[in-house]
Design an enzyme around this catalytic site. Structure first.
Site, PDB file in Angstrom:
ATOM      1  CG  ASN A 150       2.589  10.552  -0.578  1.00  0.00           C
ATOM      2  OD1 ASN A 150       3.342  11.177  -0.533  1.00  0.00           O
ATOM      3  ND2 ASN A 150       1.354  10.918  -0.208  1.00  0.00           N
ATOM      4  CD  GLU A 184      -0.682  14.080   2.469  1.00  0.00           C
ATOM      5  OE1 GLU A 184      -0.076  12.565   1.984  1.00  0.00           O
ATOM      6  OE2 GLU A 184      -1.748  14.085   2.223  1.00  0.00           O
ATOM      7  CG  HIS A 240       1.163   5.594   2.227  1.00  0.00           C
ATOM      8  ND1 HIS A 240       1.969   6.662   2.699  1.00  0.00           N
ATOM      9  CD2 HIS A 240       0.009   6.238   1.940  1.00  0.00           C
ATOM     10  CE1 HIS A 240       1.675   7.767   2.020  1.00  0.00           C
ATOM     11  NE2 HIS A 240       0.237   7.594   1.609  1.00  0.00           N
TER      12      HIS A 240
HETATM   13  P1  FAE Z   1      -4.692  -1.916  -3.415  1.00  0.00           P
HETATM   14  O1  FAE Z   1      -4.861  -0.514  -4.186  1.00  0.00           O
HETATM   15  O2  FAE Z   1      -4.856  -1.573  -1.871  1.00  0.00           O
HETATM   16  O3  FAE Z   1      -5.582  -2.828  -4.121  1.00  0.00           O
HETATM   17  C1  FAE Z   1      -6.144  -3.936  -3.464  1.00  0.00           C
HETATM   18  C2  FAE Z   1      -7.139  -4.498  -3.971  1.00  0.00           C
HETATM   19  O4  FAE Z   1      -7.542  -5.981  -3.696  1.00  0.00           O
HETATM   20  C3  FAE Z   1      -8.407  -3.904  -3.222  1.00  0.00           C
HETATM   21  O5  FAE Z   1      -9.318  -3.398  -4.042  1.00  0.00           O
HETATM   22  C4  FAE Z   1      -9.075  -4.828  -2.306  1.00  0.00           C
HETATM   23  O6  FAE Z   1     -10.711  -4.900  -2.419  1.00  0.00           O
HETATM   24  C5  FAE Z   1      -8.865  -6.247  -3.342  1.00  0.00           C
HETATM   25  N1  FAE Z   1      -8.582  -7.527  -2.212  1.00  0.00           N
HETATM   26  C6  FAE Z   1      -8.058  -7.733  -1.271  1.00  0.00           C
HETATM   27  N2  FAE Z   1      -8.187  -8.818  -0.816  1.00  0.00           N
HETATM   28  C7  FAE Z   1      -8.696  -9.760  -1.678  1.00  0.00           C
HETATM   29  C8  FAE Z   1      -9.291 -10.978  -1.895  1.00  0.00           C
HETATM   30  N3  FAE Z   1      -8.700 -11.829  -0.916  1.00  0.00           N
HETATM   31  N4  FAE Z   1      -9.863 -11.373  -3.007  1.00  0.00           N
HETATM   32  C9  FAE Z   1     -10.220 -10.381  -3.870  1.00  0.00           C
HETATM   33  N5  FAE Z   1      -9.814  -9.113  -3.593  1.00  0.00           N
HETATM   34  C10 FAE Z   1      -9.030  -8.555  -2.688  1.00  0.00           C
HETATM   35  O7  FAE Z   1      -3.339  -2.484  -3.609  1.00  0.00           O
HETATM   36  N6  FAE Z   1      -0.706   6.737  -2.135  1.00  0.00           N
HETATM   37  C11 FAE Z   1      -0.213   7.731  -2.870  1.00  0.00           C
HETATM   38  O8  FAE Z   1       0.827   7.259  -3.402  1.00  0.00           O
HETATM   39  N7  FAE Z   1      -0.657   9.001  -3.054  1.00  0.00           N
HETATM   40  C12 FAE Z   1      -1.646   9.454  -2.069  1.00  0.00           C
HETATM   41  O9  FAE Z   1      -2.227  10.370  -2.099  1.00  0.00           O
HETATM   42  C13 FAE Z   1      -2.353   8.368  -1.313  1.00  0.00           C
HETATM   43  N8  FAE Z   1      -3.396   8.771  -0.290  1.00  0.00           N
HETATM   44  C14 FAE Z   1      -3.663   7.829   0.465  1.00  0.00           C
HETATM   45  C15 FAE Z   1      -5.031   8.056   1.064  1.00  0.00           C
HETATM   46  C16 FAE Z   1      -5.530   7.022   2.027  1.00  0.00           C
HETATM   47  C17 FAE Z   1      -6.725   7.497   2.566  1.00  0.00           C
HETATM   48  C18 FAE Z   1      -5.257   5.846   1.568  1.00  0.00           C
HETATM   49  C19 FAE Z   1      -6.005   4.823   2.296  1.00  0.00           C
HETATM   50  C20 FAE Z   1      -4.255   5.341   1.006  1.00  0.00           C
HETATM   51  C21 FAE Z   1      -3.427   6.569   0.214  1.00  0.00           C
HETATM   52  N9  FAE Z   1      -2.550   5.977  -0.530  1.00  0.00           N
HETATM   53  C22 FAE Z   1      -1.785   7.131  -1.367  1.00  0.00           C
HETATM   54  C23 FAE Z   1      -1.910   4.822  -0.639  1.00  0.00           C
HETATM   55  C24 FAE Z   1      -2.301   3.933  -1.931  1.00  0.00           C
HETATM   56  O10 FAE Z   1      -3.664   4.201  -2.216  1.00  0.00           O
HETATM   57  C25 FAE Z   1      -2.095   2.654  -1.617  1.00  0.00           C
HETATM   58  O11 FAE Z   1      -0.501   2.445  -1.524  1.00  0.00           O
HETATM   59  C26 FAE Z   1      -2.125   1.689  -3.077  1.00  0.00           C
HETATM   60  O12 FAE Z   1      -3.557   1.792  -3.142  1.00  0.00           O
HETATM   61  C27 FAE Z   1      -1.758   0.125  -2.974  1.00  0.00           C
HETATM   62  O13 FAE Z   1      -1.877  -0.206  -4.084  1.00  0.00           O
HETATM   63  P2  FAE Z   1      -1.560  -1.979  -4.263  1.00  0.00           P
HETATM   64  O14 FAE Z   1      -1.979  -2.268  -5.756  1.00  0.00           O
HETATM   65  O15 FAE Z   1      -0.886  -2.411  -3.530  1.00  0.00           O
END
Ligand code: FAE
Length: 536
Positions: free
Chosen positions: A520, A392, A482
């Site tokens: 991603n 990227e 990721h």
């Molecule tokens: P996620 O979005 O992590 O959501 C999980 C939620 O569960 C969170 O809000 C937590 O606070 C909550 N949680 C956790 N434990 C508990 C608990 N015990 N009780 C209650 N709540 C809880 O999960 N991906 C892309 O495709 N494109 C990008 O450009 C990209 N850039 C990124 C840049 C950064 C800096 C980061 C950190 C990640 C990036 N990602 C990107 C990755 C992407 O945001 C990530 O894969 C997804 O957000 C994961 O989605 P989930 O639904 O698995």
């Protein structure tokens, strides 16, 4: 009368929806859910996987309770009108989950100290890997770069084949990827935006990448480029053009609170309670589930303990969060039949950060400090048998003039594993140098080619890897944006995301994907969740 009907008769749900999630999240949670209660559907986490489930269930007329440990940032803004998400160059307490300085991979000269707070970006450190997570209603969508990428069909097939799972790829690619992309609001940056000074770093990256033998690719994003046009013209407050991304965006970014979650809430069937952390879950003999839930304050201290029960439970707490909850519940003997597959096939999506330094004021053009924070181009080298990767082209908006930054996405050749230690009260990761050594090798190869053939300085002098940003040869393979896997679809669950051994207990998030994707991940997480939902 169910809970939502009860709220509606009191006028509370409508009131809540009228003025935003803050009321739903804060006042109602405290007034109505002081002690917990029974719901048909409970969703843990408000990231991609569960945002899909919330919209689909709510639109089908079902009541939904979403439990989220992070803050309701819109509500926080309403209560603190002076608050704005921070620029990457000026972090304050809300930028970071429970720390006193920024934990960003590159500090950008950011020496600010602040008090602890349940902020928007969390870093979890393990041996050989530091994992970044978004915290709050919207999960990772609050902090990510908005890159909206569909993986190669063959790559996705190979990844699941490698763990012995055959996905229904026709329907996933014909129906659920298009649906996910549309529902997320995928956009392509228009030509005038790409050609503006704000994407000079991308154009230079593309040219250098082509010279070095890599294939430039256009990367879709969910940022509102009409809004960006107004930012650039000075007609609207800057956001992507104001160094906002890792600690939240104030405008322009169409995160989940503007898409899936907004539509789900608009049905009136969804309640989200933020600042509630699920401690463990228990399978009851009558087929329902009990949840021990801790309400936390902004110092992550428990202020009350609640018990919720439900008929259907959807785990969307992310690869680490979901796996931790399941393994902890098993160790507490609350989910004794949990599959041994939970914890296996974890990976960092091959993430390695890499940077070069093209400093030659006499000759080489500056990349400019005006760099929009939303990446829209990448370089592909996935078909190379020896060094397969995707890079990227990332912005570096302050040291930008002569610094080029890349997030290199590699294959994961050897999966890691998540384990839970009841005595320590947390997870550990079996992940060592043998897992990520080739990620460093590929990133070093990439930088070498860019330095040799991508661009040179005056009289053909070679540029160098940037050891200021990344101390070890300009590469850091411990940075992970990721995290993926550990409750893999078709292994720990059936092909509908239902956990083996339990009825009506679903996994919906990034833990379904075995460790890597080649790109991603959030479009795939979204599409797989759409798929779970529609086929079940
Ligand atoms: P996620 O979005 O992590 O959501 C999980 C939620 O569960 C969170 O809000 C937590 O606070 C909550 N949680 C956790 N434990 C508990 C608990 N015990 N009780 C209650 N709540 C809880 O999960 N991906 C892309 O495709 N494109 C990008 O450009 C990209 N850039 C990124 C840049 C950064 C800096 C980061 C950190 C990640 C990036 N990602 C990107 C990755 C992407 O945001 C990530 O894969 C997804 O957000 C994961 O989605 P989930 O639904 O698995």
């Amino acid at each position: 009368m169910n809970r939502l009907e009860f709220l509606k008769t009191m006028g509370l749900a409508t009131f809540g929806l009228m003025i935003g999630r803050s009321v739903i999240g804060r006042e109602l949670a405290q007034l109505i859910y002081n002690k917990g209660g029974h719901f048909t559907n409970i969703l843990i986490g408000t990231g991609y996987g569960n945002a899909v489930v919330a919209e689909r269930l709510a639109k089908a007329g079902h009541e939904v309770l979403m439990i989220e440990m992070g803050l309701d940032w819109e509500g926080y803004k309403q209560e603190n009108p002076a608050f704005k998400f921070y620029k990457m160059t000026n972090a304050g307490k809300e930028s970071t989950w429970m720390n006193t300085s920024t934990q960003a991979p590159i500090g950008l000269g950011n020496l600010n100290r602040f008090s602890q707070f349940t902020g928007i970006l969390e870093r979890r450190d393990f041996d050989h890997v530091k994992i970044y997570l978004g915290k709050g209603i919207g999960g990772g969508s609050l902090v990510n770069g908005g890159m909206t990428v569909t993986p190669d069909r063959k790559y996705l097939k190979d990844v699941f084949d490698s763990v012995g799972v055959t996905l229904p790829l026709d329907i996933i690619y014909d129906k659920f990827f298009p649906l996910a992309n549309k529902s997320l609001g995928k956009r392509i940056a228009p030509k005038d935006i790409y050609e503006s000074e704000w994407y000079k770093f991308s154009r230079m990256g593309v040219e250098e990448g082509s010279n070095a033998g890599f294939t430039p690719v256009e990367v879709p994003n969910i940022y509102d480029f009409e809004y960006m046009r107004d930012e650039i013209a000075g007609r609207a407050p800057g956001s992507a053009t104001n160094i906002e991304v890792l600690y939240g965006n104030n405008n322009g970014k169409q995160d989940l609170t503007k898409t899936y979650l907004k539509r789900a809430l608009a049905t009136g069937n969804v309640i989200i309670i933020p600042q509630h952390k699920v401690d463990h879950i228990q399978a009851n003999s009558d087929g329902t589930y009990s949840l021990k839930v801790l309400q936390i304050d902004t110092l992550n201290r428990t202020v009350s303990e609640k018990r919720f029960t439900c008929d259907y439970l959807y785990l969307g707490a992310g690869s680490l969060g979901t796996t931790e909850l399941l393994l902890r519940s098993k160790q507490l003997n609350k989910l004794p039949k949990l599959s041994k597959e939970v914890g296996k096939y974890w990976g960092n999506n091959g993430n390695a950060m890499a940077s070069r330094y093209t400093l030659d004021p006499l000759f080489h053009e500056s990349r400019g400090n005006n760099q929009a924070t939303m990446p829209i181009r990448g370089l592909r080298n996935m078909d190379d048998a020896i060094h397969p990767f995707f890079a990227e082209i990332a912005p570096m908006p302050t040291l930008g003039s002569h610094t080029a930054l890349y997030l290199v996405v590699n294959k994961v050749n050897k999966f890691g594993e998540i384990q839970y230690d009841l005595n320590k009260g947390g997870i550990s990761l079996a992940w060592d140098k043998s897992h990520n050594k080739h990620m460093r090798t590929n990133a070093e190869f990439f930088l070498k080619q860019m330095n040799e053939h991508g661009s040179r300085s005056w009289y053909g002098g070679r540029y160098i890897n940037n050891n200021v940003l990344m101390r070890n040869k300009g590469v850091d393979e411990s940075i992970c944006y990721h995290p993926l896997g550990a409750c893999v679809l078709g292994k720990a669950t059936d092909l509908h995301g239902r956990l083996e051994g339990y009825k009506q207990l679903y996994v919906t998030d990034g833990s379904l994907i075995p460790g890597h994707l080649g790109v991603n991940p959030y479009v795939t997480i979204t599409a797989l969740s759409e798929n779970l939902f529609n086929v079940s």
